[in-house]
Design an enzyme around this catalytic site. Structure first.
Site, PDB file in Angstrom:
ATOM      1  CG  HIS A 190     -13.465 -33.467 -17.245  1.00  0.00           C
ATOM      2  ND1 HIS A 190     -12.838 -32.936 -16.147  1.00  0.00           N
ATOM      3  CD2 HIS A 190     -13.057 -32.722 -18.311  1.00  0.00           C
ATOM      4  CE1 HIS A 190     -12.095 -31.901 -16.525  1.00  0.00           C
ATOM      5  NE2 HIS A 190     -12.217 -31.767 -17.830  1.00  0.00           N
ATOM      6  CG  ASP A 234     -13.844 -33.659 -13.263  1.00  0.00           C
ATOM      7  OD1 ASP A 234     -12.848 -33.021 -12.857  1.00  0.00           O
ATOM      8  OD2 ASP A 234     -13.981 -34.031 -14.430  1.00  0.00           O
TER       9      ASP A 234
END
Length: 100
Positions: free
Chosen positions: A27, A96
Site C-alpha cells: 500500500h 488508504d
C-alpha cells in the site's frame, strides 16, 4: 510537508496534499515519494497497544495473526490525524484503508 504548484490557483498559492496509507508495503510503495516528503515534515506516533511489538511499524514486522494489533494502533490515530489535518488544512487528502 512540501507543496506543489496548482495551475488553477494563483502563482503564489500552493496545493497541499496529505497521504495516509495502510501500513503495508504493498500500500505504501505506490505513494512512496509522497510518503517520504510527509515523513520528513509530519511525525505521527503510532499508539502502543497490548500485544503489539514495540518496534512494529508495518505489517512486515508482524506474523499474520498479530496484524490485528497493528490495526488497533492504526485506528487509535483517528484523533491525532484529525488534529493534523485541521492544523495543515490540506487541499487534498489521499488515504488508504486496512483490508482487515
Amino acid at each position: 510537508m512540501e507543496s506543489m504548484p496548482n495551475p488553477s490557483m494563483g502563482r503564489d498559492d500552493k496545493l497541499h496534499i496529505v497521504m495516509f496509507p495502510w501500513l503495508a508495503f504493498g500500500h505504501m510503495t505506490p505513494f512512496l515519494e509522497f510518503f517520504k516528503l510527509i515523513a520528513q515534515k509530519v511525525k505521527l506516533q503510532l499508539p502502543q497497544v497490548d500485544k503489539l511489538f514495540d518496534n512494529a511499524k508495518s505489517t512486515i514486522d508482524l506474523p499474520y495473526d498479530d496484524v490485528k494489533y497493528l490495526k488497533m494502533a492504526y485506528d487509535q490515530l483517528q484523533q491525532p490525524m484529525t488534529q493534523l489535518l485541521a492544523d495543515m488544512a490540506p487541499d487534498w487528502v489521499i488515504y488508504d484503508f486496512a483490508p482487515y
